[in-house]
Structure formats: structure tokens, C-alpha cells
Design an enzyme around this catalytic site. Structure first.
Site, PDB file in Angstrom:
ATOM      1  N   HIS A 144       2.428   3.656  -8.963  1.00  0.00           N
ATOM      2  CA  HIS A 144       2.197   2.233  -9.247  1.00  0.00           C
ATOM      3  C   HIS A 144       3.364   1.658 -10.045  1.00  0.00           C
ATOM      4  CE1 HIS A 144      -1.674   2.431  -7.448  1.00  0.00           C
ATOM      5  NE2 HIS A 144      -2.239   3.164  -8.398  1.00  0.00           N
ATOM      6  N   ASP A 172       0.826  -1.212   0.000  1.00  0.00           N
ATOM      7  CA  ASP A 172       0.000   0.000   0.000  1.00  0.00           C
ATOM      8  C   ASP A 172       0.864   1.268   0.000  1.00  0.00           C
ATOM      9  OD1 ASP A 172      -2.342   1.429  -0.005  1.00  0.00           O
ATOM     10  OD2 ASP A 172      -2.784   1.127   2.117  1.00  0.00           O
ATOM     11  N   LEU A 220      11.068 -20.457  -4.744  1.00  0.00           N
ATOM     12  CA  LEU A 220      10.089 -19.567  -4.102  1.00  0.00           C
ATOM     13  C   LEU A 220       8.749 -19.720  -4.810  1.00  0.00           C
ATOM     14  CD1 LEU A 220       9.548 -16.999  -2.226  1.00  0.00           C
ATOM     15  CD2 LEU A 220       9.971 -15.645  -4.269  1.00  0.00           C
TER      16      LEU A 220
HETATM   17  C1  IPE Z   1      -5.378  -2.753  -0.342  1.00  0.00           C
HETATM   18  O1  IPE Z   1      -5.060  -1.406  -0.433  1.00  0.00           O
HETATM   19  C2  IPE Z   1      -5.315  -3.393  -1.697  1.00  0.00           C
HETATM   20  C3  IPE Z   1      -3.997  -3.516  -2.301  1.00  0.00           C
HETATM   21  C4  IPE Z   1      -2.869  -3.154  -1.766  1.00  0.00           C
HETATM   22  C5  IPE Z   1      -3.974  -4.126  -3.612  1.00  0.00           C
HETATM   23  P1  IPE Z   1      -6.183  -0.285  -0.577  1.00  0.00           P
HETATM   24  O2  IPE Z   1      -5.456   1.013  -0.677  1.00  0.00           O
HETATM   25  O3  IPE Z   1      -7.092  -0.631  -1.692  1.00  0.00           O
HETATM   26  O4  IPE Z   1      -6.984  -0.429   0.778  1.00  0.00           O
HETATM   27  P2  IPE Z   1      -7.866   0.653   1.579  1.00  0.00           P
HETATM   28  O5  IPE Z   1      -8.859   1.210   0.605  1.00  0.00           O
HETATM   29  O6  IPE Z   1      -6.935   1.696   2.075  1.00  0.00           O
HETATM   30  O7  IPE Z   1      -8.482  -0.131   2.682  1.00  0.00           O
HETATM   31  C1  IPE Z   2      -1.534   0.298  -3.378  1.00  0.00           C
HETATM   32  O1  IPE Z   2      -1.303   1.675  -3.373  1.00  0.00           O
HETATM   33  C2  IPE Z   2      -1.727  -0.263  -4.764  1.00  0.00           C
HETATM   34  C3  IPE Z   2      -3.105  -0.663  -5.064  1.00  0.00           C
HETATM   35  C4  IPE Z   2      -4.111  -0.618  -4.239  1.00  0.00           C
HETATM   36  C5  IPE Z   2      -3.366  -1.134  -6.401  1.00  0.00           C
HETATM   37  P1  IPE Z   2      -2.508   2.715  -3.338  1.00  0.00           P
HETATM   38  O2  IPE Z   2      -2.855   3.067  -4.750  1.00  0.00           O
HETATM   39  O3  IPE Z   2      -3.624   2.211  -2.532  1.00  0.00           O
HETATM   40  O4  IPE Z   2      -1.798   3.948  -2.661  1.00  0.00           O
HETATM   41  P2  IPE Z   2      -2.450   4.974  -1.639  1.00  0.00           P
HETATM   42  O5  IPE Z   2      -3.016   4.170  -0.510  1.00  0.00           O
HETATM   43  O6  IPE Z   2      -3.513   5.709  -2.384  1.00  0.00           O
HETATM   44  O7  IPE Z   2      -1.318   5.854  -1.229  1.00  0.00           O
HETATM   45 MG    MG Z   3      -4.077   2.415  -0.553  1.00  0.00          MG
END
Ligand code: IPE
Ligand code: IPE
Ligand code: MG
Length: 248
Positions: free
Chosen positions: A43, A26, A137
């Protein structure tokens, strides 16, 4: 389905080292926003960070690495971000397949494939087939994955077998449900890491994490590297896992 009916849930001989590490990657969006960049740049950088972690796992004795790449809830994001992410998955699979084989990684995808574009599904199946013989792995990638959806789908599959008379309702044990999940045959995560400071599970591996140790780190996912993994593993090593028993 060719899966073992039971897998070994007993803690491994060397309890201070996790066998299975799961990561909620995240913070990509915030990484980008802080630099005045579009979210997709985060990303992209996040996809690069995956490589270093995959490389490091065998050195730390990790046998299974599960990465949360896209949740069933992530479709709520803008079409621009969603299609950008889908393109990154394509690019990752194209670019990393040779490297993954070099590293001895066997790739397995979990999540609902039906919701993904046919060309992505094809690439996923191709990568799984191409890496099936590797054994250093197991890299599990969760795409269009949701823990509740996974449990419901497994329950539906088992219910169909009961309805057809193939199995008895009494056979629907914890082990049967465990094996009917997308992760059937894999050991449960010992350690769940979430980056970016958020302290929640966001529908990831709900059933499987029943006894996982949770480590929340402040690093945003694009900044997560081998050293950050080592720090999380050190935290894990200091924990005492009791599985409901009394400490000895
Ligand atoms: C969880 O992160 C999903 C992934 C890392 C793929 P999100 O950013 O979607 O989760 P919330 O919305 O903060 O709970
Ligand atoms: C995690 O990073 C990747 C996915 C959920 C695909 P985020 O896109 O959720 O990044 P934040 O939480 O907005 O910083
Ligand atoms: Mg996120």
C-alpha cells in the site's frame, strides 16, 4: 447544491483521448506478498505510484482522474490493514498537498465521509479548500466509496426533496440523479483502467461507467507508471465508441 443541472455527455472533439480516466488501483497486497513483505508495504508503494500518474495526466490531455482508494467493502479487512491504510491517507494528504498545488490539481473526494475518522474528514475538507482554485487537473479520490451506496444516498436526497414538495416526482430524471451523485458536475469516465489482472468493477462508479471503455492491465498497482498509462491510453485510442449508434 450549486451544481449545474446538466453536464455535457457528448463525446469530446478529440475522441481518441479520454477526458476523464478512472482507475481501480488493485494489486498492492500481491505486490508485497510476492516480495515476502507485509501487505502494508504494498500500500505504501501504491501511494507512491499515485504521484507519477497524477503528474502525467495533464501531458496526456486528461482533465479528470478518479482513483479508487478504499471501498465500502474494504472494511472487511483486518483492523491492522484498515488502520494502516487510514494512516497512509493521512500521510498522503500531509505530504502531497504542496505538490498537488504545484501540479495545478484540484482535489475532490467522493464516498461516505461519515464513516471516516474526524481528523481525516478535516484533512479532506482542508485539501479540497486549499486546491479549489487549481484548474490543470481535477483529482477525484474515492474513499469509503461504493457505487450502490452512492446511488442509494442520491435517491434518498432526491426523495426528501420530493417529500417536502420542493420538486415534483417527474423531475427525477437521469440528469437529476446524475447530478445528485457525489460526482455531480463531473463528466462521466471515458476510460476505466483496472490493474492486477482482475476483470471486475467491484462496485466502482456503477452509474457513471455506463459507456466507459474498460482496459484491464496485468501490472500490479505499485508497478503502474507513466509508460503503463500510455499503453492503456493507446488501447483506448484504438477503440470505437458507438454509444448505441451504428458505426459510421
Ligand atoms: C477494489 O479492489 C477497491 C480498491 C481498489 C480500492 P478490491 O481488491 O477491494 O476488490 P475485490 O475484492 O478484488 O473485488
Ligand atoms: C488495492 O490493492 C488497494 C486497496 C483495495 C485498498 P489490494 O490490497 O486489493 O491488493 P490485492 O488485490 O490484495 O493484491
Ligand atoms: Mg485487491
Amino acid at each position: 447544491m450549486g451544481r449545474p443541472e446538466n453536464f455535457d455527455e457528448t463525446p469530446r472533439a478529440e475522441p481518441r483521448r479520454p477526458r476523464h480516466v478512472a482507475i481501480i488501483m488493485d494489486g498492492n497486497g500481491r505486490w508485497a506478498t510476492r516480495r515476502g513483505l507485509p501487505r502494508l508495504a504494498g500500500h505504501r508503494k501504491g501511494a507512491d505510484a499515485v504521484r507519477a500518474v497524477v503528474e502525467s495526466c495533464p501531458d496526456f490531455g486528461i482533465e479528470v482522474l478518479t482513483l479508487f482508494a478504499f471501498s465500502t467493502e474494504n472494511w472487511k479487512r483486518s483492523t491492522e490493514e484498515v488502520s494502516g491504510l487510514m494512516n497512509l491517507f493521512r500521510r498522503y494528504m500531509r505530504r502531497e498537498s504542496a505538490e498537488l498545488s504545484r501540479r495545478g490539481a484540484k482535489v475532490r473526494f467522493i464516498g461516505d465521509r461519515e464513516g471516516l475518522a474526524p481528523d481525516i474528514r478535516e484533512m479532506m475538507a482542508g485539501l479540497e479548500a486549499q486546491t479549489a482554485g487549481n484548474d490543470r487537473l481535477t483529482l477525484v479520490i474515492a474513499i469509503n466509496y461504493g457505487g450502490r451506496a452512492e446511488i442509494a444516498a442520491a435517491a434518498r436526497r432526491l426523495a426528501r426533496r420530493v417529500a417536502s414538495g420542493e420538486i415534483d416526482a417527474e423531475a427525477l430524471t437521469e440528469a437529476a440523479l446524475t447530478n445528485a451523485l457525489d460526482t455531480g458536475g463531473l463528466p462521466p469516465p471515458d476510460l476505466l483502467i483496472r490493474t492486477s489482472g482482475e476483470q471486475r468493477i467491484s462496485n466502482f462508479l456503477l452509474w457513471q461507467c455506463a459507456y466507459a471503455e474498460f482496459v484491464f492491465v496485468d501490472d500490479l498497482w505499485p508497478d503502474f507508471d507513466r509508460a503503463a498509462l500510455a499503453r492503456a491510453l493507446a488501447q483506448y485510442g484504438a477503440r470505437e465508441r458507438r454509444f448505441g449508434a451504428v458505426a459510421t
